[in-house]
Write an enzyme that holds these catalytic residues in place. Structure first.
Site, PDB file in Angstrom:
ATOM      1  N   ASP A 190      41.141  29.800  42.349  1.00 31.24           N
ATOM      2  CA  ASP A 190      40.996  31.192  42.765  1.00 31.24           C
ATOM      3  C   ASP A 190      40.982  31.196  44.283  1.00 31.24           C
ATOM      4  O   ASP A 190      40.321  30.379  44.908  1.00 31.24           O
ATOM      5  CB  ASP A 190      39.679  31.751  42.222  1.00 31.24           C
ATOM      6  CG  ASP A 190      39.519  33.221  42.556  1.00 31.24           C
ATOM      7  OD1 ASP A 190      40.385  34.010  42.137  1.00 31.24           O
ATOM      8  OD2 ASP A 190      38.549  33.577  43.246  1.00 31.24           O
ATOM      9  N   GLU A 274      47.222  32.153  40.719  1.00 31.79           N
ATOM     10  CA  GLU A 274      47.687  33.502  40.444  1.00 31.79           C
ATOM     11  C   GLU A 274      48.842  33.854  41.361  1.00 31.79           C
ATOM     12  O   GLU A 274      48.932  33.335  42.471  1.00 31.79           O
ATOM     13  CB  GLU A 274      46.560  34.502  40.690  1.00 31.79           C
ATOM     14  CG  GLU A 274      45.637  34.669  39.526  1.00 31.79           C
ATOM     15  CD  GLU A 274      44.506  35.603  39.891  1.00 31.79           C
ATOM     16  OE1 GLU A 274      44.426  36.680  39.286  1.00 31.79           O
ATOM     17  OE2 GLU A 274      43.717  35.266  40.768  1.00 31.79           O
ATOM     18  N   ASP A 355      33.441  33.384  41.391  1.00 36.19           N
ATOM     19  CA  ASP A 355      34.744  32.789  41.724  1.00 36.19           C
ATOM     20  C   ASP A 355      35.118  31.634  40.797  1.00 36.19           C
ATOM     21  O   ASP A 355      36.276  31.472  40.428  1.00 36.19           O
ATOM     22  CB  ASP A 355      34.754  32.314  43.180  1.00 36.19           C
ATOM     23  CG  ASP A 355      34.538  33.468  44.147  1.00 36.19           C
ATOM     24  OD1 ASP A 355      34.924  34.609  43.787  1.00 36.19           O
ATOM     25  OD2 ASP A 355      33.982  33.243  45.237  1.00 36.19           O
TER      26      ASP A 355
END
Ligand code: ZN
Length: 399
Positions: A190, A274, A355
């Site tokens: 992340d 991502e 997170d």
């Protein structure tokens, strides 16, 4: 074992002598002149006569121009400088015709400048020694800060001056990269502001203080520059200061991300991140630019390093509410404000770090996939890197 031949680009800073600086200034000017004149000639030839001419035909015109009195200054600059600029323009036009790039632009004085030198491979021994020596036509010996050996002989050397007045040489060499031994583990990451990277294993990189400091300074300088009167000397000075700080922030971040990406590639076989646009949607506007610049760069680094070392990068390009979902049971929270750093799942009672939980969901999305687990869905999720994803089951996932 498979070996990968790859082109690796190296960039070193160098400090020109004052004579070299003057010579370079002339060369940059000459390359810019050749580029702009040829571009104007090309455009005119096409619009007036429907004729397409190339940089190489302009090079012939140049030989003739040099014999004319008003253009005698052209003779002061080595021909290679013009020719390389013209060759580059030919390439820029091929890219344009192949719809890979926009129409080539005119070059502006005062912007970043660059010229290229071809290293003659027959005489290369006297002009280049890896990590020791570089001599260039019309400039002589270059005082390069060799930070490392390149392990090869470059064919081309690019000399650049950036907007803040620093000089660099860039060289590309072909090298063999040994892939790392295969592993069976995987990690989700992340990307954020407080920590540049948090992994599904709970590793947090933090945000290096020197980077934060540099960013703050840059912001202040930008504000100050915008207050100065346009066109004034004070404005020019302030803009140069901004350019210098910009370069510093970029360098510091690049260095940090380089080390970080190499560490991740060494440690894990599969790395899941991502997609940039998705991440942007999940955040407010304010934080976007900084963190996204980091994420984009990190993805670029991970992509080519995965290729080199035989690792797999999986990019989640679907909307996944990674922060809101419990990574243990899949329960979805209605809201998860940015201020909430730790929370407990009302469904299964797991305690979560915000997170780390998000990073675990990235990993799950990559491994399980919201789509139907076929080869096509793996493609849709954007599997990058060489080879297929080796079988990784929930058992060998580090938790
Ligand atoms: Zn739960």
């Amino acid at each position: 074992m498979l070996y990968v031949m790859t082109m690796i680009a190296y960039k070193f800073r160098f400090y020109p002598t004052s004579a070299q600086e003057q010579a370079l200034c002339k060369m940059f000017g000459a390359a810019r002149w050749a580029w702009n004149t040829c571009l104007a000639w090309r455009s005119a030839a096409y619009t007036l006569d429907g004729e397409s001419v190339s940089g190489m035909s302009f090079s012939k015109e140049l030989t003739w121009l040099k014999t004319l009195e008003p253009f005698s200054w052209l003779k002061e600059i080595p021909t290679v400088v013009y020719n390389q600029a013209l060759r580059d323009q030919d390439k820029a036009f091929s890219a344009f015709f192949a719809k890979r790039a926009r129409y080539p632009k005119f070059r502006r004085k005062g912007g970043p400048e660059s010229i290229r030198f071809q290293l003659n491979q027959r005489t290369v021994m006297s002009n280049f020694r890896d990590g020791e020596l570089l001599k260039l036509h019309g400039l002589g010996k270059i005082d390069v800060c060799w930070s490392r050996k390149m392990g090869g002989v470059p064919k081309m050397v690019t000399v650049r001056r950036d907007a803040s007045g620093r000089y660099f040489v860039s060289m590309t060499v072909e090298t063999v990269v040994d892939p790392l031994p295969q592993k069976t583990n995987a990690v989700g990451i992340d990307v954020g502001l407080k920590d540049i990277v948090v992994t599904s294993d709970g590793m947090k990189t933090g945000n290096p203080r020197h980077l934060r400091k540099a960013e703050k300074k840059l912001k202040r300088a930008q504000r100050q520059a915008s207050r100065k009167v346009k066109g004034s000397n004070r404005r020019k000075k302030a803009v140069l200061k901004v350019a210098k700080l910009h370069a510093k922030v970029a360098d510091t971040r690049a260095d940090f991300l380089h080390k970080l990406s190499t560490g991740l590639i060494r440690e894990y076989q599969i790395i899941a991140i991502e997609d940039l646009s998705i991440k942007g949607m999940a955040r407010g506007r304010l934080s976007r630019s900084v963190a996204d610049a980091g994420l984009g760069e990190l993805r670029r680094l991970l992509t080519y390093k995965a290729e080199w070392y035989g690792r797999n990068l999986v990019v989640i390009d679907r909307w996944e509410p990674t922060s809101k979902v419990c990574s243990e049971c899949g329960h979805k929270m209605d809201s998860m404000p940015l201020t909430v750093r730790e929370w407990t799942c009302p469904e299964c009672g797991s305690d979560h770090d915000r997170d780390v939980n998000a990073a675990r969901n990235v990993l799950t999305a990559a491994m399980v996939g919201r789509t139907k687990g076929s080869a096509q869905s793996a493609k849709a999720r954007g599997v990058e890197g060489s080879g297929a994803v080796p079988p990784v089951t929930a058992r060998n996932q580090p938790r």
